[in-house]
Scaffold this motif. Structure first.
Motif, short mmCIF file in Angstrom:
data_model
loop_
_atom_site.label_atom_id
_atom_site.label_comp_id
_atom_site.label_asym_id
_atom_site.label_seq_id
_atom_site.Cartn_x
_atom_site.Cartn_y
_atom_site.Cartn_z
N GLU A 1 -3.19 0.85 -13.12
CA GLU A 1 -2.59 1.57 -11.84
C GLU A 1 -2.27 3.03 -11.90
O GLU A 1 -2.49 3.91 -11.05
CB GLU A 1 -1.33 0.90 -11.37
N VAL A 2 -1.63 3.58 -13.00
CA VAL A 2 -1.38 5.09 -13.33
C VAL A 2 -2.61 5.73 -13.35
O VAL A 2 -2.72 6.82 -12.91
CB VAL A 2 -0.64 5.07 -14.67
N VAL A 3 -3.74 5.18 -14.17
CA VAL A 3 -4.97 5.96 -14.15
C VAL A 3 -5.68 5.95 -12.79
O VAL A 3 -6.06 7.00 -12.31
CB VAL A 3 -6.01 5.44 -15.00
N ALA A 4 -5.78 4.91 -12.12
CA ALA A 4 -6.52 4.80 -10.84
C ALA A 4 -5.71 5.91 -9.85
O ALA A 4 -6.32 6.62 -9.12
CB ALA A 4 -6.33 3.63 -10.25
N ALA A 5 -4.38 5.81 -9.78
CA ALA A 5 -3.58 6.79 -8.84
C ALA A 5 -3.64 8.25 -9.24
O ALA A 5 -3.84 9.20 -8.36
CB ALA A 5 -2.04 6.24 -9.02
N CYS A 6 -3.83 8.68 -10.54
CA CYS A 6 -4.06 9.81 -11.09
C CYS A 6 -5.53 10.46 -10.68
O CYS A 6 -5.61 11.46 -10.40
CB CYS A 6 -3.83 10.16 -12.63
N THR A 7 -6.44 9.73 -10.88
CA THR A 7 -7.75 10.08 -10.88
C THR A 7 -8.31 10.04 -9.30
O THR A 7 -9.36 10.51 -8.93
CB THR A 7 -8.74 9.17 -11.70
N PHE B 1 0.83 -1.16 -0.07
CA PHE B 1 0.05 0.00 0.09
C PHE B 1 0.90 1.25 0.01
O PHE B 1 1.87 1.39 0.67
CB PHE B 1 -0.92 -0.04 1.40
N PHE B 2 0.55 2.12 -0.82
CA PHE B 2 1.31 3.31 -1.08
C PHE B 2 0.49 4.67 -0.49
O PHE B 2 -0.77 4.93 -0.74
CB PHE B 2 1.56 3.69 -2.41
N ALA B 3 1.11 5.38 0.41
CA ALA B 3 0.55 6.34 1.27
C ALA B 3 0.23 7.55 0.44
O ALA B 3 -0.69 8.32 0.66
CB ALA B 3 1.27 6.51 2.71
N ARG B 4 1.15 7.65 -0.62
CA ARG B 4 0.80 8.88 -1.76
C ARG B 4 0.58 8.15 -3.05
O ARG B 4 1.20 7.12 -3.26
CB ARG B 4 2.09 9.82 -1.50
N ALA B 5 -0.16 8.97 -3.86
CA ALA B 5 -0.36 8.68 -5.18
C ALA B 5 0.72 8.67 -5.84
O ALA B 5 1.02 7.78 -7.01
CB ALA B 5 -1.62 9.40 -5.73
N SER B 6 1.72 9.67 -5.72
CA SER B 6 2.78 9.72 -6.31
C SER B 6 3.64 8.47 -6.19
O SER B 6 4.45 8.05 -7.09
CB SER B 6 3.76 10.97 -6.03
N LEU B 7 3.95 7.90 -5.06
CA LEU B 7 4.51 6.90 -4.90
C LEU B 7 4.07 5.60 -5.68
O LEU B 7 5.13 4.67 -6.19
CB LEU B 7 4.91 6.44 -3.17
N ARG B 8 2.99 5.41 -5.83
CA ARG B 8 2.24 4.50 -6.61
C ARG B 8 2.60 4.49 -7.75
O ARG B 8 2.83 3.48 -8.82
CB ARG B 8 0.59 4.39 -6.41
N ILE B 9 2.60 5.83 -8.41
CA ILE B 9 2.85 6.10 -9.87
C ILE B 9 4.45 5.49 -10.38
O ILE B 9 4.69 5.08 -11.17
CB ILE B 9 2.52 7.38 -10.15
N LEU B 10 5.31 6.18 -9.35
CA LEU B 10 6.48 5.85 -9.56
C LEU B 10 6.95 4.31 -9.58
O LEU B 10 7.78 3.92 -10.06
CB LEU B 10 7.33 6.65 -8.57
N ALA B 11 6.45 3.72 -8.28
CA ALA B 11 6.62 2.30 -8.31
C ALA B 11 5.98 1.55 -9.77
O ALA B 11 6.83 0.73 -10.27
CB ALA B 11 5.85 1.45 -7.33
N CYS B 12 4.94 1.98 -10.16
CA CYS B 12 4.57 1.32 -11.53
C CYS B 12 5.47 1.66 -12.73
O CYS B 12 5.79 0.71 -13.54
CB CYS B 12 3.02 1.77 -11.89
N CYS B 13 5.75 2.92 -12.82
CA CYS B 13 6.73 3.38 -13.88
C CYS B 13 8.14 2.86 -13.78
O CYS B 13 8.95 2.33 -14.86
CB CYS B 13 7.01 5.01 -14.00
N CYS B 14 8.74 2.80 -12.60
CA CYS B 14 9.89 1.89 -12.36
C CYS B 14 9.86 0.43 -12.71
O CYS B 14 11.04 0.05 -13.11
CB CYS B 14 10.43 2.14 -10.88
#
Length: 409
Positions: free
Chosen positions: A283-289, A193-206
């Motif tokens: 994952e990216v769409v869910a984190a951004c929206t 679980f990522f406490a920030r949406a930016s961390l979730r996006i970063l994990a998916c992109c990496c």
């Protein structure tokens, strides 16, 4: 001025998804058709991952297959298959009961470990694919540098270091309380679980973009080398002069090897991209929206990405003739306890010892020589004929060169 502060998210309490809420067994209702279908898919995929990767580990490390693969690609393939085997053993089966009953029955400690393994193992699979792509790129384009610096110890050191790094990164995310949660719609198990949406996006992109770019660049370069139709050996570590009529056989062998390698590597890279892309986009769409995808799409995208652990060995089996043949031999002789099956190209000179065939020296198919049959030649005559007409061994047959597997997977 208006300050925009990023929202800190909180993980859902595991007690709300537990099958024993507040110490009282939750009322379990009978599973419906949808739950049974999901559970069947999870069970079938888990069994497929286990069987396929066990087969890959056994075959590529067997004595019969040793003449078709060198040490470094064998270690990389074994690492990838072992990592996928761990996914099929420690990650995917835990979604079976939650798929049936819709709750988490294993407790909080198991959920925490499950989330750690889910993140570390999937990231390590991407890292191994990157290492394999770089290994094949250097071997095809810079063979002298490759053979000068490649070693078994270096390969093992790289795999160990990347595994420790993956566990450390996801351990820092998951081990603190609130770093994991029960994903009841997608994985049907515990996820980081990522406490920030930016961390979730970063994990998916990496996880997705560096792997995809390296795969496309390295394998595209391999296709380019394959189109050049070189007139000299590109994968030997010592300059050797090939005289007489052996140069044509040498060039033909290298062209066949390059074609098979490009096809196999392109298929494996395409398989990763196809399977993982829908999950990454979701994952990216869910984190951004800040929205949650529908349960059906979440389940489909998540398990499609996990199925990549099954498609890697399947593609290797599909595009490697030597792997298929030795797999059938091991299945008949070791599992079914039957004699080795005779293929259409086997004849009286084939041996059943798994070692060097009399009419197939050093893995070279002597198709141009006189074929012997059971009704018109004896074993002794065929042996003397083949050994008398066998040309000197090539560099890759004596262990002085070659860039790895005959498919360069």
């Amino acid at each position: 001025m208006i300050e925009h502060k990023q929202t800190i998210l909180l993980a859902p309490a595991l007690s709300n998804s537990s099958c024993w809420r507040g110490g009282i067994t939750a009322s379990w209702t009978g599973p419906g058709p949808g739950e049974l279908v999901r559970a069947t898919l999870i069970l079938a995929l888990s069994l497929g991952i286990l069987c396929a990767n066990l087969l890959v580990i056994c075959v590529i490390n067997s004595r019969r297959y040793s003449k078709y693969i060198h040490a470094q690609p064998r270690y990389l393939l074994t690492s990838l298959a072992s990592n996928d085997l761990a996914i099929g053993l420690l990650v995917t089966p835990f979604g079976f009961l939650p798929a049936v009953y819709g709750c988490w029955p294993y407790g909080e400690v198991v959920c925490q470990i499950q989330a750690l393994l889910r993140g570390a193992l999937t990231q390590q699979s991407a890292v191994i694919l990157v290492c394999m792509a770089i290994d094949r790129y250097v071997c095809m384009l810079h063979p002298h540098r490759y053979h000068r610096h490649s070693s078994k110890k270096g390969c093992v050191a790289v795999m160990s270091t990347t595994w420790i790094a993956s566990v450390a990164v996801f351990g820092a995310l998951v081990l603190p309380r609130g770093g994991y949660y029960f994903n009841g719609s997608g994985l049907l198990a515990c996820d980081p679980f990522f406490a920030r949406a930016s961390l979730r996006i970063l994990a998916c992109c990496c996880f997705y973009f560096p792997t995809t770019m390296v795969l496309m660049y390295c394998y595209g370069s391999a296709f380019h080398v394959n189109k050049l139709r070189l007139k000299r050996v590109v994968c030997v570590n010592t300059p050797e002069v090939v005289s007489g009529g052996h140069i044509e056989r040498l060039v033909a062998h290298e062209r066949r090897l390059s074609t098979s390698a490009s096809r196999t590597m392109a298929a494996m890279s395409l398989g990763f991209i196809v399977m993982v892309t829908p999950w990454t986009i979701q994952e990216v769409v869910a984190a951004c929206t800040g929205s949650k995808p529908p349960p059906f799409l979440d389940f489909l995208a998540t398990w499609l990405a996990l199925s990549n652990s099954f498609w890697n060995p399947f593609l290797y089996w599909l595009l490697n003739n030597h792997f298929r043949r030795i797999s059938r031999e091991l299945l008949y002789t070791k599992i079914l306890c039957r004699p080795k099956p005779l293929g259409p190209k086997q004849h009286c000179c084939a041996t059943s010892t798994g070692g060097l065939d009399v009419c197939s020296i050093g893995g070279l198919d002597l198709s141009g020589m006189e074929r012997c049959s059971m009704d018109r030649c004896s074993m002794g005559r065929c042996s003397s004929l083949s050994l008398a007409n066998t040309p000197p061994p090539l560099p890759w047959e004596t262990g002085h060169g070659g860039c790895g597997d005959s498919t360069l997977t």
